[in-house]
Write an enzyme that holds these catalytic residues in place. Structure first.
Site, short mmCIF file in Angstrom:
data_model
loop_
_atom_site.label_atom_id
_atom_site.label_comp_id
_atom_site.label_asym_id
_atom_site.label_seq_id
_atom_site.Cartn_x
_atom_site.Cartn_y
_atom_site.Cartn_z
N THR A 125 37.75 30.09 -75.31
CA THR A 125 37.00 28.88 -75.03
C THR A 125 37.84 27.61 -75.05
O THR A 125 37.32 26.51 -74.83
CB THR A 125 35.83 28.72 -76.02
OG1 THR A 125 36.34 28.73 -77.36
CG2 THR A 125 34.85 29.89 -75.87
N ASP B 271 36.82 38.71 -91.97
CA ASP B 271 37.47 37.50 -91.47
C ASP B 271 36.34 36.56 -91.06
O ASP B 271 35.73 36.73 -90.00
CB ASP B 271 38.37 37.84 -90.28
CG ASP B 271 39.17 36.64 -89.80
OD1 ASP B 271 39.24 35.64 -90.53
OD2 ASP B 271 39.72 36.70 -88.68
N THR C 276 39.55 36.96 -95.56
CA THR C 276 40.74 36.29 -95.02
C THR C 276 40.38 34.98 -94.31
O THR C 276 40.56 34.85 -93.10
CB THR C 276 41.49 37.22 -94.04
OG1 THR C 276 40.61 37.53 -92.93
CG2 THR C 276 41.92 38.51 -94.72
N ASN D 158 40.77 30.96 -93.16
CA ASN D 158 41.74 29.87 -93.15
C ASN D 158 41.28 28.84 -94.19
O ASN D 158 40.24 29.02 -94.84
CB ASN D 158 41.90 29.28 -91.74
CG ASN D 158 40.60 28.72 -91.16
OD1 ASN D 158 39.77 28.16 -91.88
ND2 ASN D 158 40.41 28.87 -89.86
N PHE E 87 39.96 25.84 -94.00
CA PHE E 87 38.67 25.23 -93.72
C PHE E 87 37.53 26.19 -94.03
O PHE E 87 36.52 25.82 -94.65
CB PHE E 87 38.61 24.78 -92.25
CG PHE E 87 37.28 24.19 -91.84
CD1 PHE E 87 36.79 23.06 -92.48
CD2 PHE E 87 36.55 24.76 -90.81
CE1 PHE E 87 35.56 22.51 -92.09
CE2 PHE E 87 35.33 24.21 -90.43
CZ PHE E 87 34.83 23.08 -91.08
N THR F 200 44.72 32.32 -95.34
CA THR F 200 45.82 32.70 -94.45
C THR F 200 46.72 31.54 -94.06
O THR F 200 47.89 31.76 -93.75
CB THR F 200 45.26 33.35 -93.17
OG1 THR F 200 44.32 32.45 -92.56
CG2 THR F 200 44.55 34.66 -93.49
N SER F 201 46.19 30.32 -94.07
CA SER F 201 47.03 29.17 -93.69
C SER F 201 46.44 27.91 -94.29
O SER F 201 45.31 27.55 -93.98
CB SER F 201 47.12 29.04 -92.17
OG SER F 201 45.82 28.93 -91.60
N GLY G 60 44.62 33.85 -86.11
CA GLY G 60 43.84 34.32 -87.25
C GLY G 60 43.36 35.75 -87.08
O GLY G 60 43.35 36.54 -88.03
N ASP G 61 42.95 36.10 -85.86
CA ASP G 61 42.47 37.46 -85.57
C ASP G 61 43.60 38.48 -85.75
O ASP G 61 43.41 39.53 -86.37
CB ASP G 61 41.94 37.54 -84.13
CG ASP G 61 40.91 36.47 -83.83
OD1 ASP G 61 40.09 36.18 -84.71
OD2 ASP G 61 40.94 35.91 -82.71
#
Length: 330
Positions: free
Chosen positions: A50, A117, A147, A149, A151, A185-186, A231-232
């Protein structure tokens, strides 16, 4: 003579795109290279992700998803799964059906490792309806590994993640919901070195005796540019390396070294794939004079930033670890 190998079969419930690499398209190839059979269920079928100026396609609804689960169950196929991962789902009724399915699967097959996720948003922006948030919080109690991020970790924990202490607190709160392993993860952490140029993985683990916990951090460089599907792919790499590390370290799970190894390998692959993607997109985006051939945000530039998974095969199969885990005080 070796005995039968333990099952490595993943049911992957994520989005799908025809062109490019996000969702199941970003997850399946790495998992297969690492020795896992992958059975994808596509929660959406879009022409492309998207972030492009336009996209077309369909979203699966709850009834359609339930029908797929029913077919797998009637054929006894649910017995085969070692792992389940869920990524972008998007619709409330589809997420509710998924939650009921995971509950039923974990009841019948407690050994199945579920990776959640919680794909809800990034960089302060939600891209799902707020009505999905309480369902994701409930699903944390079903998950072996979560998992988010940074946010998404904030959304799940109601803790602002901006330093190492707050990252650990967010992980602890998600752990208290039921997930044994929580991996942000970040995250950008203001109390670490070079906060504008560095990202961090923060992992929190409840040890086998349940009385103790362990946390560690892995720092890695923040690359310029916006990439999708990271991320995936990262969640799937974590699934694979955690599964394999647990097998290697069977009998010594009272420490977290197996999880540190798994995260180091996943970070290594992710960094090397992004380096490969950055290098090839930079080469493709300049003419013979070295000047850009298209402006930022154009369709051509977005296409050139699609993950270079096929070109990164060697980095997936044999990652070179550069960034090591560091223990955090609890």
């Amino acid at each position: 003579m070796h005995g039968p190998q333990p099952s490595r079969r993943v049911l992957s419930i994520q989005s799908h795109v025809v062109y490019g690499y996000v969702g199941n398209k970003a997850s399946t190839f790495p998992l297969q290279l690492l020795g896992f059979d992958v059975d994808p269920i596509n929660t959406v079928q879009f022409s492309n992700h998207t972030g492009y100026p336009a996209f077309t396609g369909q979203r699966i609804d709850g009834d359609q998803l339930e029908s797929l689960f029913d077919g797998l169950e009637k054929n006894g196929m649910l017995n085969d799964y070692s792992n389940v991962i869920t990524g972008y789902i998007g619709r409330k009724n589809t997420l509710e059906v998924t939650q009921r399915f995971i509950e039923k699967l974990k009841r019948k097959h407690p050994s199945v490792q579920y990776v959640l996720d919680p794909v809800m948003g990034d960089e302060g922006r939600l891209y799902v309806s707020e009505e999905l948030i309480p369902i994701y919080k409930q699903m944390c109690r079903l998950a072996d590994i979560v998992t988010p991020n940074s946010f998404e970790a904030e959304i799940l924990s109601d803790v602002k993640v901006d330093c190492t202490t707050s990252a650990i607190e967010a992980c602890r709160k998600i752990n208290d919901m039921g997930a044994r392993i929580v991996i942000i993860t970040s995250a950008q952490l203001g109390d670490q070195d070079n906060p504008s140029e560095t990202l961090h993985l923060v992992a929190y683990l409840r040890l086998e005796d349940q009385a103790r916990a362990k946390a560690f951090l892995i720092s890695f460089p923040k690359l310029q540019g916006y990439f999708t599907g990271t991320g995936d792919m990262f969640a799937s790499l974590l699934l694979a390396h955690i599964h394999m590390a647990q097998s290697r370290h069977q009998g010594s799970l009272q420490t977290a070294r197996w999880l540190e190894e798994a995260c180091e390998l996943a970070v290594a692959t992710m960094n090397q794939v992004l380096m490969e993607t950055s290098k090839l997109s930079a080469e493709a985006s300049t003419g013979s004079s070295g000047e850009p051939v298209d402006g930022p945000g154009t369709t051509l530039l977005i296409r050139r930033r699609e993950l270079r998974l096929i070109q990164s095969k060697k980095h997936i199969e044999a990652p070179h670890v550069l960034f090591k885990a560091r223990d955090l005080e609890l």
